[in-house]
Design a protein around this motif. Structure first.
Motif, PDB file in Angstrom:
ATOM      1  N   GLY A   1       7.816  -3.750   0.799  1.00  0.00           N
ATOM      2  CA  GLY A   1       7.831  -5.141   0.400  1.00  0.00           C
ATOM      3  C   GLY A   1       6.569  -5.938   0.625  1.00  0.00           C
ATOM      4  O   GLY A   1       6.405  -6.999   0.056  1.00  0.00           O
ATOM      5  N   LYS A   2       5.630  -5.442   1.473  1.00  0.00           N
ATOM      6  CA  LYS A   2       4.435  -6.257   1.703  1.00  0.00           C
ATOM      7  C   LYS A   2       3.165  -5.501   2.057  1.00  0.00           C
ATOM      8  O   LYS A   2       2.127  -6.120   2.245  1.00  0.00           O
ATOM      9  N   TYR A   3       3.183  -4.185   2.144  1.00  0.00           N
ATOM     10  CA  TYR A   3       1.999  -3.431   2.541  1.00  0.00           C
ATOM     11  C   TYR A   3       1.374  -2.732   1.341  1.00  0.00           C
ATOM     12  O   TYR A   3       2.042  -1.989   0.627  1.00  0.00           O
ATOM     13  N   THR A   4       0.090  -2.965   1.149  1.00  0.00           N
ATOM     14  CA  THR A   4      -0.654  -2.368   0.046  1.00  0.00           C
ATOM     15  C   THR A   4      -1.673  -1.385   0.604  1.00  0.00           C
ATOM     16  O   THR A   4      -2.460  -1.749   1.487  1.00  0.00           O
ATOM     17  N   PRO A   5      -1.685  -0.144   0.116  1.00  0.00           N
ATOM     18  CA  PRO A   5      -2.679   0.813   0.610  1.00  0.00           C
ATOM     19  C   PRO A   5      -4.093   0.419   0.177  1.00  0.00           C
ATOM     20  O   PRO A   5      -4.295  -0.148  -0.893  1.00  0.00           O
ATOM     21  N   VAL A   6      -5.042   0.710   1.032  1.00  0.00           N
ATOM     22  CA  VAL A   6      -6.443   0.400   0.782  1.00  0.00           C
ATOM     23  C   VAL A   6      -7.202   1.713   0.742  1.00  0.00           C
ATOM     24  O   VAL A   6      -7.152   2.491   1.686  1.00  0.00           O
TER      25      VAL A   6
END
Length: 168
Positions: free
Chosen positions: A31-36
């Motif tokens: 719901g809120k973590y985006t891989p970098v």
């Protein structure tokens, strides 16, 4: 192995910015973590190359991300900082004092620690500059840990797929 020139470095930067903006930023885990993924350029850039060119390319990489995310230089700052401290991070994670650096000579635990500490420092800088409030200290720290862990998995898959653990 591809010969690294300024042209290929710029091409890699363009591809990493496109991958981050158009693919990875559309992935939201829990719901809120985006891989970098774009800091792989900084982590695996050859140690023997021109340091000032490396810092400038790292800044351009971060600025490219900032241009699409409207983050006003936060990613440029964080990417340049991990580029500047990369040698220190490498020495800390490997317990080496020599001037010769090689991923090939690392044990897997040292290699993994180098990757995680680099991405953790990057995320710490980005998250705290963007969202810093004393009242949200632990919430931001947990966000840094979760994003770093997710990004670590993506970067590890990248490193295994492209066999980055080689002499550079």
């Amino acid at each position: 192995m591809i010969s690294r020139t300024l042209f290929t470095d710029i091409l890699i930067i363009v591809l990493l910015v496109a991958l981050q903006i158009f693919v990875l930023n559309r992935i939201t885990l829990f719901g809120k973590y985006t891989p970098v993924m774009y800091p792989v350029f900084v982590m695996f850039y050859p140690f023997f190359r021109n340091r000032f060119q490396f810092l400038a390319l790292s800044f351009i990489l971060g600025l490219g991300i900032d241009a699409f995310l409207y983050t006003w230089g936060i990613n440029a700052f964080a990417t340049t900082m991990i580029a500047y401290f990369r040698t220190l991070i490498f020495r800390t994670s490997t317990d080496t004092s020599t001037d010769f650096f090689s991923f090939q000579s690392l044990q897997w635990s040292q290699y993994l620690f180098f990757i995680f500490s680099s991405i953790f420092l990057h995320q710490l800088l980005v998250q705290y500059i963007e969202f810093f409030k004393f009242s949200r200290f632990f919430e931001i720290f947990m966000n840094v840990l979760a994003t770093s862990a997710i990004s670590f998995i993506f970067i590890l898959i990248y490193a295994l797929a492209f066999k980055v653990k080689q002499k550079i």
